[in-house]
Design an enzyme around this catalytic site. Structure first.
Site, PDB file in Angstrom:
ATOM      1  N   ARG A 255      11.610 -32.798 -33.475  1.00  0.00           N
ATOM      2  CA  ARG A 255      11.493 -34.023 -34.336  1.00  0.00           C
ATOM      3  C   ARG A 255      11.063 -34.069 -35.780  1.00  0.00           C
ATOM      4  NH1 ARG A 255       9.250 -38.834 -31.304  1.00  0.00           N
ATOM      5  NH2 ARG A 255       7.972 -39.843 -31.804  1.00  0.00           N
ATOM      6  N   ARG A 270       1.662 -30.966 -35.538  1.00  0.00           N
ATOM      7  CA  ARG A 270       3.161 -31.875 -35.342  1.00  0.00           C
ATOM      8  C   ARG A 270       3.801 -30.941 -36.779  1.00  0.00           C
ATOM      9  NH1 ARG A 270       2.438 -37.154 -34.151  1.00  0.00           N
ATOM     10  NH2 ARG A 270       0.334 -37.010 -35.376  1.00  0.00           N
ATOM     11  N   GLU A 342      -3.745 -36.674 -28.010  1.00  0.00           N
ATOM     12  CA  GLU A 342      -2.710 -36.448 -26.665  1.00  0.00           C
ATOM     13  C   GLU A 342      -2.656 -35.435 -26.700  1.00  0.00           C
ATOM     14  OE1 GLU A 342       1.968 -37.698 -26.082  1.00  0.00           O
ATOM     15  OE2 GLU A 342       0.836 -38.873 -27.446  1.00  0.00           O
ATOM     16  N   SER A 345       2.330 -36.578 -21.642  1.00  0.00           N
ATOM     17  CA  SER A 345       1.936 -37.214 -21.174  1.00  0.00           C
ATOM     18  C   SER A 345       2.835 -37.661 -19.857  1.00  0.00           C
ATOM     19  CB  SER A 345       2.416 -39.138 -22.177  1.00  0.00           C
ATOM     20  OG  SER A 345       3.922 -38.415 -22.623  1.00  0.00           O
TER      21      SER A 345
END
Length: 418
Positions: A255, A270, A342, A345
């Site tokens: 990503r 991240r 988070e 999900s």
């Protein structure tokens, strides 16, 4: 892909799309484009019918009439050719407009944006921060090396080393075992896919800015194994007795993290490259909401089994991805930051992706698109981040969660020499 008939006829369906903050006028432009396609298609069908009649009349015409009949048929042929070309262009315009229209938010989804999710439940409290945060602890144990990774690859990369590698492998093996007991078949998919696959999975065009592209090969690195898993039954009619089809994808993911400059720069919360175990289901339309409940229950089982306090959030319409009709986030309390972050999900896409994929179920009177669902079973890096804070001891050692010990081969790791 949305259901254009429902967009035309069902005001509630349109309202669900508008709740995702679609650009003003876009839906009206799409409906106009759709009407143009239907008008042109009717015109093409009419010309084809007239052309068939003209061809039969040529065969029945007398010698004196034949030349005029042939000329009239030729004129019809030219008209048809021109109208078919217009239809192709109109269909492409409609497809282009429709490709950027999101799946409608379900009526059970709250209104609003990123800060408007609805907390469903919280489990486990909000413990205080440990002596070292996850980044400091990973570095102190010699498990996370971002300095050399930055030299090799740039920022937002990390070497994972030592016992942390065994923790990662233990997490993967334990999670896959948990999923296997629930009927999820393990898959290691390709992580490079074609543009078409990204579009059909519902990630393009909206998320293109987050995806790494290999220009010379027309391939893209996936940010989740959900993308290649969705293509497993492309253009197939799935027997009802085979449903639900459940897959556990195990892969590295990539990503770009565009728009996150300055956020989460410490440790490996991240990263541009990370490993993940992903759940993906093909379900009957009548049972997809039950399937979403199952996926969420598995996520809670995994996070609860690791002893991590968490909450479940029903994500607001304006913060849903393009493909999701509804999404739950499972957020873990990160003590060093004093807030929930988070971890996983899960989403129900209903028939949005299956329409593009051509993945169908045969029913009386024809076929209907299946429903697709996905959910993170374990985001390895972020899970390790939480374990580094929750499993570190006051003396600097680390205690392995009990569920992982059969897979790691050790129950604790002593603190490094000072």
């Amino acid at each position: 892909m949305i259901d254009l008939r429902r967009l035309r006829e069902d005001p509630e369906y349109r309202r669900g799309i508008e709740r995702k903050h679609v650009a003003e006028g876009h839906l009206d432009d799409l409906l106009a484009a759709d009407q143009a396609v239907r008008d042109l298609r009717a015109g093409v069908d009419d010309l084809r019918a007239r052309q068939n009649v003209a061809s039969k009349e040529i065969g029945r015409a007398s010698a004196d009439e034949r030349a005029a009949k042939i000329a009239a048929a030729a004129t019809l042929k030219d008209e048809l050719k021109g109208l078919e070309a217009e239809l192709v262009m109109a269909e492409e315009r409609r497809r282009h407009l429709a490709s950027s229209v999101p799946n409608p938010a379900d009526t059970s989804v709250p209104d609003g944006g990123e800060d408007d999710g609805e907390e469903i439940r919280a489990v486990g409290g909000t413990p205080e921060a440990p002596r070292l945060d996850h980044a400091e602890f990973g570095e102190a144990m010699g498990w996370v090396d971002t300095e050399h990774a930055a030299e090799a690859s740039g920022t937002r990369f990390a070497y994972l080393r030592g016992e942390a590698v065994l923790l990662e492998l233990g997490l993967v093996n334990w999670v896959v075992q948990v999923l296997g007991a629930r009927g999820f078949s393990p898959v290691v998919p390709p992580v490079l896919v074609r543009e078409r696959t990204m579009e059909e999975a519902g990630f393009f065009p909206t998320d293109r800015h987050q995806v790494y592209e290999l220009d010379d090969d027309d391939l893209f690195l996936v940010g989740t194994s959900e993308v290649p898993l969705s293509a497993l039954h492309r253009d197939e009619i799935v027997p009802v007795d085979d449903l639900p089809l459940r897959y556990a994808g195990i892969s590295s993911c990539f990503r770009r993290e565009a728009g996150t400059y300055g956020k989460d720069t410490k440790g490996m919360f991240r990263l541009h490259q990370f490993d993940k175990v992903e759940m993906f289901s093909f379900a009957e339309p009548d049972s997809s909401w039950d399937e979403l409940d199952l996926i969420l229950a598995i996520q809670e089982e995994i996070v609860g089994g690791l002893g991590l306090p968490y909450r479940v959030v029903n994500i607001a319409a304006g913060d849903l991805g393009a493909a999701a009709a509804k999404k739950f986030d499972l957020e873990v309390w990160l003590p060093s930051e004093g807030r929930y972050r988070e971890l996983t999900s899960c989403s129900n896409y209903l028939d949005f992706s299956a329409r593009r994929l051509g993945t169908r179920l045969r029913r009386d009177g024809g076929t209907v698109p299946l429903h697709t669902l996905n959910g993170t079973a374990c985001a390895i890096g972020r899970t390790l981040v939480n374990l580094f804070e929750y499993c570190q001891q006051p003396d600097g050692s680390f205690v392995v969660p009990e569920v992982l010990r059969p897979f790691t081969g050790f129950a604790s790791v002593p603190a490094p020499p000072s």
